[in-house]
Design a protein around this motif. Structure first.
Motif, mmCIF file in Angstrom:
data_model
loop_
_atom_site.group_PDB
_atom_site.id
_atom_site.type_symbol
_atom_site.label_atom_id
_atom_site.label_comp_id
_atom_site.label_asym_id
_atom_site.label_seq_id
_atom_site.Cartn_x
_atom_site.Cartn_y
_atom_site.Cartn_z
ATOM 1 N N LEU A 91 62.115 19.570 -19.224
ATOM 2 C CA LEU A 91 62.214 20.980 -18.851
ATOM 3 C C LEU A 91 62.901 21.800 -19.940
ATOM 4 O O LEU A 91 62.578 22.971 -20.144
ATOM 5 C CB LEU A 91 62.930 21.119 -17.510
ATOM 6 N N GLN A 92 63.847 21.190 -20.667
ATOM 7 C CA GLN A 92 64.454 21.876 -21.805
ATOM 8 C C GLN A 92 63.413 22.100 -22.896
ATOM 9 O O GLN A 92 63.425 23.131 -23.582
ATOM 10 C CB GLN A 92 65.629 21.061 -22.345
ATOM 11 N N ALA A 93 62.516 21.145 -23.055
ATOM 12 C CA ALA A 93 61.444 21.290 -24.045
ATOM 13 C C ALA A 93 60.539 22.463 -23.674
ATOM 14 O O ALA A 93 60.135 23.250 -24.539
ATOM 15 C CB ALA A 93 60.635 19.996 -24.131
ATOM 16 N N VAL A 94 60.219 22.593 -22.388
ATOM 17 C CA VAL A 94 59.397 23.730 -21.938
ATOM 18 C C VAL A 94 60.113 25.039 -22.246
ATOM 19 O O VAL A 94 59.505 26.006 -22.721
ATOM 20 C CB VAL A 94 59.098 23.628 -20.430
ATOM 21 N N SER A 95 61.413 25.081 -21.993
ATOM 22 C CA SER A 95 62.194 26.286 -22.264
ATOM 23 C C SER A 95 62.138 26.665 -23.739
ATOM 24 O O SER A 95 61.909 27.830 -24.089
ATOM 25 C CB SER A 95 63.656 26.066 -21.833
ATOM 26 N N ARG A 96 62.331 25.683 -24.616
ATOM 27 C CA ARG A 96 62.296 25.967 -26.060
ATOM 28 C C ARG A 96 60.906 26.435 -26.490
ATOM 29 O O ARG A 96 60.767 27.399 -27.243
ATOM 30 C CB ARG A 96 62.711 24.731 -26.849
ATOM 31 N N VAL B 183 54.642 19.615 -25.094
ATOM 32 C CA VAL B 183 55.863 19.317 -24.343
ATOM 33 C C VAL B 183 56.333 17.890 -24.623
ATOM 34 O O VAL B 183 57.525 17.653 -24.861
ATOM 35 C CB VAL B 183 55.647 19.525 -22.826
ATOM 36 N N ALA B 184 55.408 16.942 -24.612
ATOM 37 C CA ALA B 184 55.771 15.552 -24.878
ATOM 38 C C ALA B 184 56.393 15.420 -26.263
ATOM 39 O O ALA B 184 57.429 14.760 -26.436
ATOM 40 C CB ALA B 184 54.535 14.655 -24.757
ATOM 41 N N GLY B 185 55.769 16.052 -27.259
ATOM 42 C CA GLY B 185 56.290 15.980 -28.615
ATOM 43 C C GLY B 185 57.667 16.607 -28.731
ATOM 44 O O GLY B 185 58.573 16.038 -29.370
ATOM 45 N N GLU B 186 57.849 17.758 -28.097
ATOM 46 C CA GLU B 186 59.135 18.455 -28.161
ATOM 47 C C GLU B 186 60.229 17.670 -27.444
ATOM 48 O O GLU B 186 61.390 17.677 -27.858
ATOM 49 C CB GLU B 186 58.995 19.845 -27.534
#
Length: 201
Positions: free
Chosen positions: A21-26, A41-44
């Protein structure tokens, strides 16, 4: 499979979900929620797509979880920011400012575009996830009516209109045309005048 660094599998899953979820935010700040892919998202998040799909079966489920998190953050921030005994007008200003700050922090397409991207069922679920924010706004409007500060015929309908006015600043905010502070002042003054409030910032 990622190495488990938490004390329990449950903690590990919670940490991984949080990282996702932090990755989605970024990513939302860089390319907008509508353009984010599960691969992005997976990569981030530093995980494989297989692991990501173990947590969220599709993008709609991922966005629903993210929206729920953002909504809870908004409600917590709203409650922490307000002093005891804040007037309905001050509560409305705080609501508007935090909503606009959220639009800038987590850029996303408008309701029509989201509906088209997610489909009607997922969009309805999304609407239910953000319902707590509308309830907060309805409570603000009701308190203003009770105190005699606001004139409102239908609190629920008025809340939808206020949210629409806030949403109208989405593009100017994201493009950098206006700041959160400027947009908050403009929207708050417009809405307070519409509600019949003589209060000034």
């Amino acid at each position: 499979m990622p190495r488990i660094s938490a004390a329990t599998i449950g903690e590990h899953r919670a940490q991984t979900r949080d990282r996702i979820l932090q990755a989605v935010s970024r990513l939302s700040k860089v390319q907008g929620i509508d353009a984010i892919s599960m691969t992005d998202v997976a990569g981030e998040a530093g995980i494989t797509r297989t692991v990501l799909y173990n947590y969220f079966p599709d993008k709609a489920a991922l966005l629903l979880a993210f929206t729920e998190r953002v909504t809870q953050y908004f409600i917590d921030s709203y409650e922490q920011e307000l002093p005891e005994g804040a007037s309905p007008a001050d509560r409305l200003r705080a609501f508007v400012r935090l909503q606009l700050a959220g639009l800038l922090a987590h850029p996303h397409p408008g309701a029509a575009d989201l509906s088209a991207a997610l489909g009607p069922d997922a969009y309805q679920q999304l609407a239910e996830h953000v319902a707590p924010m509308q309830r907060v706004l309805v409570e603000i409007l009701d308190s203003g009516v009770e105190s005699g500060d606001f004139r409102v015929l239908d609190a629920a309908a008025t809340a939808r209109m206020v949210l629409a006015v806030i949403g109208a600043e989405r593009v100017p905010l994201i493009s950098g045309e206006v700041t959160v502070e400027t947009a908050a002042e403009l929207v708050s003054e417009f809405v307070l005048r519409a509600l019949g409030s003589g209060a000034t910032p």
